[in-house]
Design a protein around this motif. Sequence first.
Motif, short mmCIF file in Angstrom:
data_model
loop_
_atom_site.label_atom_id
_atom_site.label_comp_id
_atom_site.label_asym_id
_atom_site.label_seq_id
_atom_site.Cartn_x
_atom_site.Cartn_y
_atom_site.Cartn_z
N SER A 267 -30.42 8.93 -29.31
CA SER A 267 -31.17 10.06 -29.83
C SER A 267 -32.09 10.61 -28.75
N MET A 268 -32.35 11.90 -28.85
CA MET A 268 -33.36 12.54 -28.01
C MET A 268 -34.39 13.14 -28.96
N VAL A 269 -35.64 13.06 -28.57
CA VAL A 269 -36.71 13.61 -29.40
C VAL A 269 -37.48 14.59 -28.53
N PHE A 270 -37.73 15.76 -29.08
CA PHE A 270 -38.46 16.79 -28.35
C PHE A 270 -39.87 16.95 -28.92
N LYS B 186 -24.77 17.69 -13.57
CA LYS B 186 -25.86 18.06 -12.67
C LYS B 186 -26.70 19.21 -13.22
N ASP B 187 -26.09 20.11 -14.01
CA ASP B 187 -26.85 21.20 -14.61
C ASP B 187 -27.87 20.67 -15.61
N VAL B 188 -27.48 19.68 -16.40
CA VAL B 188 -28.39 19.08 -17.38
C VAL B 188 -29.54 18.40 -16.67
N VAL B 189 -29.23 17.58 -15.69
CA VAL B 189 -30.26 16.85 -14.96
C VAL B 189 -31.24 17.81 -14.30
N GLN C 34 -22.59 20.33 -22.51
CA GLN C 34 -22.54 21.66 -23.13
C GLN C 34 -23.17 21.64 -24.53
N GLN C 35 -23.00 20.56 -25.28
CA GLN C 35 -23.63 20.46 -26.60
C GLN C 35 -25.14 20.31 -26.47
N LEU C 36 -25.58 19.61 -25.45
CA LEU C 36 -27.00 19.41 -25.23
C LEU C 36 -27.69 20.66 -24.72
N GLU C 37 -26.96 21.49 -24.00
CA GLU C 37 -27.53 22.69 -23.40
C GLU C 37 -28.24 23.59 -24.42
N ILE C 38 -27.64 23.78 -25.57
CA ILE C 38 -28.25 24.68 -26.56
C ILE C 38 -29.61 24.17 -27.02
N TYR C 39 -29.75 22.85 -27.18
CA TYR C 39 -31.03 22.28 -27.60
C TYR C 39 -32.07 22.40 -26.49
N LEU C 40 -31.66 22.08 -25.25
CA LEU C 40 -32.58 22.17 -24.13
C LEU C 40 -33.13 23.58 -23.97
N ALA D 235 -39.17 13.85 -18.97
CA ALA D 235 -38.27 12.92 -19.64
C ALA D 235 -38.90 11.54 -19.69
N VAL D 236 -38.88 10.92 -20.87
CA VAL D 236 -39.44 9.59 -21.06
C VAL D 236 -38.40 8.76 -21.82
N LYS D 237 -38.14 7.58 -21.31
CA LYS D 237 -37.19 6.68 -21.96
C LYS D 237 -37.97 5.72 -22.87
#
Length: 120
Positions: free
Chosen positions: A63-66, A4-7, A84-90, A16-18
Amino acid sequence: FHNKDVVSYVNKNYYAVKFNAEGTEEIKYNDFTYTNPNYNPDRKGRNSQHFFANALKITGYPSMVFFDEKGNLIAPVVGYKTPQQLEIYLKMINNNDYKRLTSADAWQKYEQSFVSTFEN
């Protein structure tokens, strides 16, 4: 991701775009139209990669692209990431910290000093 924190963080700070990297949609980006001319509708399983995915340097899935606010590519993040791994990138991208991380050493120091606040 299901955390829920990520969302909540993505919804608050990003659009966000898929995108189906093996799909058939026509994508206009930086005055060029990208397609997937090698797509085979009869193929079962994996299909050919969309030219837009190639342009974004996607080397694996998921993959996620920023992109920045002007639509310029910042970076792809390849592979499955836990919340938790995604948090640093976000947070790194949202806070514009990526602009000063110009070496592997700078990234390593940033990563080591990063303090997660997302729940496990």
